[in-house]
Design an enzyme around this catalytic site. Structure first.
Site, PDB file in Angstrom:
ATOM      1  N   MET A  28      43.821 119.480  69.073  1.00  0.00           N
ATOM      2  CA  MET A  28      42.790 121.047  69.097  1.00  0.00           C
ATOM      3  C   MET A  28      41.807 119.650  68.843  1.00  0.00           C
ATOM      4  O   MET A  28      40.108 120.857  68.325  1.00  0.00           O
ATOM      5  CB  MET A  28      43.086 121.834  69.040  1.00  0.00           C
ATOM      6  CG  MET A  28      43.735 122.703  69.250  1.00  0.00           C
ATOM      7  SD  MET A  28      43.822 124.808  69.137  1.00  0.00           S
ATOM      8  CE  MET A  28      42.896 124.911  68.019  1.00  0.00           C
ATOM      9  N   GLU A  33      43.414 113.907  58.285  1.00  0.00           N
ATOM     10  CA  GLU A  33      44.506 113.119  57.571  1.00  0.00           C
ATOM     11  C   GLU A  33      45.835 113.193  58.205  1.00  0.00           C
ATOM     12  O   GLU A  33      46.648 112.646  58.448  1.00  0.00           O
ATOM     13  CB  GLU A  33      44.172 112.988  55.840  1.00  0.00           C
ATOM     14  CG  GLU A  33      44.784 111.809  55.373  1.00  0.00           C
ATOM     15  CD  GLU A  33      45.008 110.325  55.865  1.00  0.00           C
ATOM     16  OE1 GLU A  33      45.876 109.476  56.633  1.00  0.00           O
ATOM     17  OE2 GLU A  33      44.020 110.100  56.423  1.00  0.00           O
ATOM     18  N   HIS A  35      46.607 115.008  60.247  1.00  0.00           N
ATOM     19  CA  HIS A  35      47.054 114.291  62.154  1.00  0.00           C
ATOM     20  C   HIS A  35      47.298 112.950  62.319  1.00  0.00           C
ATOM     21  O   HIS A  35      47.900 112.462  63.185  1.00  0.00           O
ATOM     22  CB  HIS A  35      45.461 114.790  63.023  1.00  0.00           C
ATOM     23  CG  HIS A  35      45.314 115.812  63.295  1.00  0.00           C
ATOM     24  ND1 HIS A  35      43.917 117.039  63.144  1.00  0.00           N
ATOM     25  CD2 HIS A  35      45.527 116.781  64.257  1.00  0.00           C
ATOM     26  CE1 HIS A  35      43.782 117.585  63.203  1.00  0.00           C
ATOM     27  NE2 HIS A  35      44.645 118.138  64.124  1.00  0.00           N
ATOM     28  N   GLY A 145      53.130 118.834  62.298  1.00  0.00           N
ATOM     29  CA  GLY A 145      53.155 118.860  60.588  1.00  0.00           C
ATOM     30  C   GLY A 145      53.380 120.595  60.695  1.00  0.00           C
ATOM     31  O   GLY A 145      53.705 121.390  61.135  1.00  0.00           O
ATOM     32  N   GLN A 146      54.773 120.367  59.425  1.00  0.00           N
ATOM     33  CA  GLN A 146      55.359 121.346  58.973  1.00  0.00           C
ATOM     34  C   GLN A 146      53.877 122.271  58.803  1.00  0.00           C
ATOM     35  O   GLN A 146      54.353 123.425  57.721  1.00  0.00           O
ATOM     36  CB  GLN A 146      55.660 120.808  57.270  1.00  0.00           C
ATOM     37  CG  GLN A 146      56.586 121.684  57.072  1.00  0.00           C
ATOM     38  CD  GLN A 146      57.248 121.238  55.534  1.00  0.00           C
ATOM     39  OE1 GLN A 146      57.428 120.339  55.257  1.00  0.00           O
ATOM     40  NE2 GLN A 146      57.661 122.092  54.659  1.00  0.00           N
ATOM     41  N   ASP A 148      52.063 124.208  60.012  1.00  0.00           N
ATOM     42  CA  ASP A 148      52.151 125.123  60.734  1.00  0.00           C
ATOM     43  C   ASP A 148      53.412 125.473  61.472  1.00  0.00           C
ATOM     44  O   ASP A 148      54.144 125.438  61.885  1.00  0.00           O
ATOM     45  CB  ASP A 148      51.377 124.948  62.503  1.00  0.00           C
ATOM     46  CG  ASP A 148      49.799 125.280  61.985  1.00  0.00           C
ATOM     47  OD1 ASP A 148      49.800 125.956  61.230  1.00  0.00           O
ATOM     48  OD2 ASP A 148      49.589 123.773  61.754  1.00  0.00           O
ATOM     49  N   SER A 183      43.613 120.918  56.940  1.00  0.00           N
ATOM     50  CA  SER A 183      43.315 122.240  58.106  1.00  0.00           C
ATOM     51  C   SER A 183      42.167 121.468  58.625  1.00  0.00           C
ATOM     52  O   SER A 183      41.200 121.840  57.899  1.00  0.00           O
ATOM     53  CB  SER A 183      43.643 123.387  57.400  1.00  0.00           C
ATOM     54  OG  SER A 183      42.946 123.947  58.897  1.00  0.00           O
ATOM     55  N   ARG A 185      39.963 123.651  59.934  1.00  0.00           N
ATOM     56  CA  ARG A 185      39.182 125.240  59.363  1.00  0.00           C
ATOM     57  C   ARG A 185      39.011 124.483  57.898  1.00  0.00           C
ATOM     58  O   ARG A 185      37.900 125.677  57.425  1.00  0.00           O
ATOM     59  CB  ARG A 185      40.337 126.488  59.570  1.00  0.00           C
ATOM     60  CG  ARG A 185      40.209 126.689  60.414  1.00  0.00           C
ATOM     61  CD  ARG A 185      41.271 127.905  60.672  1.00  0.00           C
ATOM     62  NE  ARG A 185      41.182 128.498  62.388  1.00  0.00           N
ATOM     63  CZ  ARG A 185      41.271 128.518  63.475  1.00  0.00           C
ATOM     64  NH1 ARG A 185      43.164 127.872  62.830  1.00  0.00           N
ATOM     65  NH2 ARG A 185      41.516 129.105  64.489  1.00  0.00           N
TER      66      ARG A 185
HETATM   67  O1  PAF Z   1      48.294 122.777  66.167  1.00  0.00           O
HETATM   68  C1  PAF Z   1      47.239 122.647  67.334  1.00  0.00           C
HETATM   69  O2  PAF Z   1      46.675 121.884  66.666  1.00  0.00           O
HETATM   70  C2  PAF Z   1      47.850 123.541  67.756  1.00  0.00           C
HETATM   71  O3  PAF Z   1      48.030 124.987  67.980  1.00  0.00           O
HETATM   72  C3  PAF Z   1      49.001 123.148  69.064  1.00  0.00           C
HETATM   73  C4  PAF Z   1      50.167 122.435  68.582  1.00  0.00           C
HETATM   74  C5  PAF Z   1      47.780 121.438  69.839  1.00  0.00           C
HETATM   75  C6  PAF Z   1      48.400 123.518  70.643  1.00  0.00           C
HETATM   76  O4  PAF Z   1      46.813 123.340  70.682  1.00  0.00           O
END
Ligand code: PAF
Length: 283
Positions: A28, A33, A35, A145-146, A148, A183, A185
């Site tokens: 999103m 780091e 991602h 990623g683990q 989530d 994260s 956030r």
């Molecule tokens: O983990 C995320 O960033 C989101 O839930 C995803 C998998 C990109 C779906 O919008």
């Protein structure tokens, strides 16, 4: 690096790359780091790396502020370029969900507990967007990623149920040096909230330590974790659970591989984290 914003453009691009091994990292945006570690893994294993950047409205509830979600467009683009991404799929909401969009994808049971209780419509939004992205991109491998963990299991289940021909690759959680899981956030945390935020990973670590010391009674493990959480004021615990790592069923005593799940609230910010652990063998 190409950027494609339209579905039609993506379909045309995909037809031109029919026989190439594509690695896909859905995001999103607000890349960090965590991602980048997924992108690096995809880069190592696949001929072409595709990243999607789409703040998916379907996975936000009306009380969660979709418009406040960070969208650092320029730096996201720059980070992708530096990481060797071949293509960013970057659609608008109107392009991705046209007015008459009516379909949703639900993984009925796994989506209901833990995060699903706190955010009842969240996983349906996630599975719907990911299903659509997988149909469009048709990647050989998709990277999650683990961090989530429940999302990862829900998506694995969806892919299995719908026979989607992609391998879901689980990548390790990336943490700050003090243990906080990365994260997007985290950037909302004030200085003092940031200091308190490490308590969640510290509690989970305590749970891992207990299990590694052969504590198998889940009540005792949870007590040990709660003791760590109690030391920090200004947080409220949403859930803390010791679960089967495949089904997320809560356990009474540890067997096989387990996942320790936690969610806390600090001010208006929710943090989640998890750790996997196996009871060590006795010899
Ligand atoms: O983990 C995320 O960033 C989101 O839930 C995803 C998998 C990109 C779906 O919008």
């Amino acid at each position: 690096m190409r950027i494609i914003r339209s579905i039609r453009g993506l379909q045309t691009w995909r037809r031109k790359h029919e026989n190439q091994k594509i690695g896909f990292v859905p995001t999103m945006g607000a890349l960090h780091e965590g991602h980048l570690s997924l992108i690096r893994q995809a880069r190592k294993q696949c001929r072409i790396v595709v990243v999607s950047i789409f703040v998916n409205p379907l996975q936000f509830s009306p009380t969660e502020d979709l418009s406040r979600y960070p969208r650092p467009v320029k730096s996201d683009q720059q980070l992708c370029r530096e990481a060797g991404v071949d293509l960013i799929f970057w659609p608008s909401s109107e392009e991705f969900y046209p007015k008459d969009f009516q379909t949703s994808v639900t993984v009925s049971q796994l989506s209901q507990r833990w995060e699903g209780e706190a955010r009842p419509t969240h996983f349906e939004g996630v599975t719907t967007v990911v299903a659509k992205l997988l149909c469009l991109i048709r990647p050989a491998q998709s990277y999650f990623g683990q961090k989530d963990y429940q999302q990862l299991l829900v998506i694995k289940h969806m892919v299995q149920d719908l026979n989607v021909d992609t391998k879901i690759v689980r990548c390790p959680t990336i943490r700050e040096s003090d243990g906080l899981a990365l994260s997007s956030r985290n950037r909302y945390l004030s200085e003092s909230q940031r200091r308190s935020s490490t308590v969640l990973s510290a509690a989970l670590k305590q749970g891992v330590k207990s299990i590694k010391h052969y504590v198998i009674d889940v009540r005792k493990i949870k007590n040990n974790m709660q003791e760590v959480l109690r030391k920090t004021s200004g947080i409220s615990v949403e859930y803390l659970a010791v679960c089967d790592a495949k089904t997320l069923d809560p356990l009474k005593s540890v067997r096989g591989e387990v996942v320790l799940l936690g969610a806390i609230q600090i001010g208006s910010i929710r943090l989640i984290d998890n750790m996997l652990v196996k009871l060590p063998s006795m010899n």
